[in-house]
Scaffold this motif. Sequence first.
Motif, mmCIF file in Angstrom:
data_model
loop_
_atom_site.group_PDB
_atom_site.id
_atom_site.type_symbol
_atom_site.label_atom_id
_atom_site.label_comp_id
_atom_site.label_asym_id
_atom_site.label_seq_id
_atom_site.Cartn_x
_atom_site.Cartn_y
_atom_site.Cartn_z
ATOM 1 N N LEU A 1 15.375 16.018 -4.087
ATOM 2 C CA LEU A 1 15.197 15.639 -2.697
ATOM 3 C C LEU A 1 14.180 14.514 -2.616
ATOM 4 O O LEU A 1 13.436 14.258 -3.565
ATOM 5 N N THR A 2 14.178 13.839 -1.498
ATOM 6 C CA THR A 2 13.305 12.684 -1.300
ATOM 7 C C THR A 2 12.314 12.973 -0.187
ATOM 8 O O THR A 2 12.671 13.519 0.857
ATOM 9 N N TYR A 3 11.047 12.618 -0.445
ATOM 10 C CA TYR A 3 9.990 12.802 0.550
ATOM 11 C C TYR A 3 9.387 11.448 0.882
ATOM 12 O O TYR A 3 9.071 10.657 -0.007
ATOM 13 N N LEU A 4 9.225 11.171 2.170
ATOM 14 C CA LEU A 4 8.634 9.915 2.621
ATOM 15 C C LEU A 4 7.141 10.124 2.849
ATOM 16 O O LEU A 4 6.735 10.802 3.796
ATOM 17 N N SER A 5 6.338 9.563 1.970
ATOM 18 C CA SER A 5 4.892 9.788 2.032
ATOM 19 C C SER A 5 4.237 8.907 3.090
ATOM 20 O O SER A 5 4.799 7.907 3.533
ATOM 21 N N ARG A 6 3.031 9.290 3.466
ATOM 22 C CA ARG A 6 2.234 8.477 4.374
ATOM 23 C C ARG A 6 1.926 7.152 3.704
ATOM 24 O O ARG A 6 1.613 7.122 2.520
ATOM 25 N N SER A 7 1.977 6.085 4.501
ATOM 26 C CA SER A 7 1.868 4.759 3.885
ATOM 27 C C SER A 7 0.673 3.952 4.370
ATOM 28 O O SER A 7 0.562 2.772 4.062
ATOM 29 N N ASP A 8 -0.227 4.578 5.136
ATOM 30 C CA ASP A 8 -1.431 3.861 5.546
ATOM 31 C C ASP A 8 -2.661 4.565 4.990
ATOM 32 O O ASP A 8 -2.645 5.766 4.706
ATOM 33 N N PHE A 9 -3.705 3.803 4.837
ATOM 34 C CA PHE A 9 -4.919 4.250 4.159
ATOM 35 C C PHE A 9 -5.551 5.451 4.870
ATOM 36 O O PHE A 9 -5.898 6.456 4.235
ATOM 37 N N ARG A 10 -5.670 5.391 6.172
ATOM 38 C CA ARG A 10 -6.336 6.451 6.934
ATOM 39 C C ARG A 10 -5.586 7.773 6.808
ATOM 40 O O ARG A 10 -6.196 8.822 6.573
ATOM 41 N N SER A 11 -4.262 7.745 6.956
ATOM 42 C CA SER A 11 -3.466 8.972 6.867
ATOM 43 C C SER A 11 -3.522 9.563 5.462
ATOM 44 O O SER A 11 -3.552 10.785 5.287
ATOM 45 N N PHE A 12 -3.530 8.691 4.462
ATOM 46 C CA PHE A 12 -3.608 9.135 3.064
ATOM 47 C C PHE A 12 -4.884 9.925 2.824
ATOM 48 O O PHE A 12 -4.857 11.028 2.263
ATOM 49 N N LEU B 1 0.828 -1.200 0.000
ATOM 50 C CA LEU B 1 0.000 0.000 0.000
ATOM 51 C C LEU B 1 0.869 1.259 0.000
ATOM 52 O O LEU B 1 0.599 2.217 -0.726
ATOM 53 N N GLY B 2 1.925 1.252 0.811
ATOM 54 C CA GLY B 2 2.825 2.399 0.872
ATOM 55 C C GLY B 2 3.465 2.690 -0.471
ATOM 56 O O GLY B 2 3.584 3.857 -0.886
ATOM 57 N N ARG B 3 3.872 1.652 -1.180
ATOM 58 C CA ARG B 3 4.509 1.833 -2.487
ATOM 59 C C ARG B 3 3.520 2.384 -3.509
ATOM 60 O O ARG B 3 3.866 3.250 -4.313
ATOM 61 N N VAL B 4 2.272 1.893 -3.475
ATOM 62 C CA VAL B 4 1.278 2.382 -4.431
ATOM 63 C C VAL B 4 0.931 3.839 -4.143
ATOM 64 O O VAL B 4 0.814 4.659 -5.060
ATOM 65 N N ILE B 5 0.784 4.196 -2.857
ATOM 66 C CA ILE B 5 0.491 5.584 -2.499
ATOM 67 C C ILE B 5 1.583 6.509 -3.023
ATOM 68 O O ILE B 5 1.309 7.570 -3.591
ATOM 69 N N SER B 6 2.841 6.123 -2.857
ATOM 70 C CA SER B 6 3.944 6.974 -3.324
ATOM 71 C C SER B 6 3.919 7.122 -4.843
ATOM 72 O O SER B 6 4.234 8.191 -5.378
ATOM 73 N N GLU B 7 3.532 6.071 -5.565
ATOM 74 C CA GLU B 7 3.433 6.155 -7.025
ATOM 75 C C GLU B 7 2.261 7.042 -7.458
ATOM 76 O O GLU B 7 2.385 7.830 -8.402
ATOM 77 N N VAL B 8 1.135 6.919 -6.765
ATOM 78 C CA VAL B 8 -0.037 7.744 -7.082
ATOM 79 C C VAL B 8 0.282 9.223 -6.879
ATOM 80 O O VAL B 8 -0.107 10.082 -7.675
ATOM 81 N N LEU B 9 1.036 9.533 -5.806
ATOM 82 C CA LEU B 9 1.385 10.920 -5.505
ATOM 83 C C LEU B 9 2.491 11.456 -6.409
ATOM 84 O O LEU B 9 2.835 12.642 -6.330
ATOM 85 N N SER B 10 3.066 10.606 -7.246
ATOM 86 C CA SER B 10 4.080 11.036 -8.205
ATOM 87 C C SER B 10 3.539 11.062 -9.629
ATOM 88 O O SER B 10 4.266 11.398 -10.565
ATOM 89 N N SER B 11 2.272 10.709 -9.800
ATOM 90 C CA SER B 11 1.675 10.586 -11.126
ATOM 91 C C SER B 11 1.007 11.883 -11.555
ATOM 92 O O SER B 11 0.352 12.556 -10.756
ATOM 93 N N ARG B 12 1.154 12.221 -12.816
ATOM 94 C CA ARG B 12 0.497 13.416 -13.354
ATOM 95 C C ARG B 12 -1.018 13.295 -13.236
ATOM 96 O O ARG B 12 -1.713 14.301 -13.003
ATOM 97 N N PHE B 13 -1.553 12.112 -13.380
ATOM 98 C CA PHE B 13 -2.990 11.916 -13.225
ATOM 99 C C PHE B 13 -3.410 12.130 -11.771
ATOM 100 O O PHE B 13 -4.501 12.620 -11.496
ATOM 101 N N GLY B 14 -2.529 11.778 -10.853
ATOM 102 C CA GLY B 14 -2.855 11.926 -9.443
ATOM 103 C C GLY B 14 -2.783 13.358 -8.963
ATOM 104 O O GLY B 14 -3.687 13.835 -8.267
ATOM 105 N N VAL B 15 -1.708 14.071 -9.324
ATOM 106 C CA VAL B 15 -1.467 15.403 -8.750
ATOM 107 C C VAL B 15 -1.522 16.523 -9.785
ATOM 108 O O VAL B 15 -1.221 17.673 -9.466
ATOM 109 N N GLY B 16 -1.877 16.209 -11.013
ATOM 110 C CA GLY B 16 -2.107 17.235 -12.019
ATOM 111 C C GLY B 16 -0.872 18.050 -12.351
ATOM 112 O O GLY B 16 0.188 17.519 -12.653
#
Length: 334
Positions: free
Chosen positions: A211-222, A132-147
């Motif tokens: 730089l590197t950012y460590l994103s939230r990796s659990d569903f509730r925090s996301f 889940l953590g890996r998918v969240i980080s990919e979603v937050l790096s995607s143009r579709f996710g963050v425009g």
Amino acid sequence: MKEPLVSVVIPCRNEEKTIKRCLDSLIHSDYPLNRLEIFVVDGKSEDRTREVVNMISSENSQIRLLSNDKRITPVARNIGVEAARGDYIMFFDAHSTASFDYIRKCVELIQETGADNVGGVLKTLPSEETILGRVISEVLSSRFGVGGSKFRTGVETVQEVDTVPFGFYRREVFDKIGLFNENLVRNQDIEFNLRLKRADGKILLSPEIQLTYLSRSDFRSFLKNNFGNGFWVVYASRFSKTPFSLRHLVPMVFTIFLLFGLLLPFLPVFFTYLWLIPSALYVALDLLFSLRIMSKCTENVFLFLAFFLFPLLHAFYGMGSIAGLFRLIFGGKR
């Protein structure tokens, strides 16, 4: 020639798991340590954050621990600005780590271009190495996710933008446009940078600064984080004339469009087709970008998680914006 003094300001609260990694990346960079001063501005942490910072600062006099009794980020930033003596003021996040040459490249870019604020591309990694953590980080790096958030999706050349992660500022910027708006619990950097742009300031994003950012990796925090971001991007209008760009309202429009679907049984069939066509396009794009994530991560489960996380990201951000709009209309400070 002596390098300019750089003041680094790191707001934090309850960051015992990441603050050491963050500080290590700064003090072990290729920028002269004696030309750095690092302020960790702690918002009454309830874990071992202060203990960890005190331990590191006992071996590195450049690091100082300051207290933020109000706990919120804009207050921490302003405390840091007021304590800083540097020619440049750099903000950083306790969840992040800087590349070896990050500070040096920021100094070089701001001096060469005359910009008021510079920054680099954010590589988002999971704070926990779970699926889940890996998918969240990919979603937050995607143009579709963050425009249009270029610092998340990347650029190929130096570009002028409306904001960069954290920010590396000329000190005189704060004399020109003031400090961060302390009414804004979140998105205070977006508001500050828009204020800077409207004062004819220049903000540059460079692909060579990383730089590197460590994103939230659990569903509730996301979900909670995206709802909060959406809320404050709209509710900030209560305290500022320049709280957001129009692109920040796209998730709210998307969510209102989805809610309109609840009315379709009571409307002529024409409206159903009008609603279904954009919805089908969204689903197609969702599937396409989810497949891209699966191709990177090679496991089928990544496809299904990304397929659901994209609309949840947009919908919770949008619902937060709707909630912010209602609070803005009907009053209340929080």
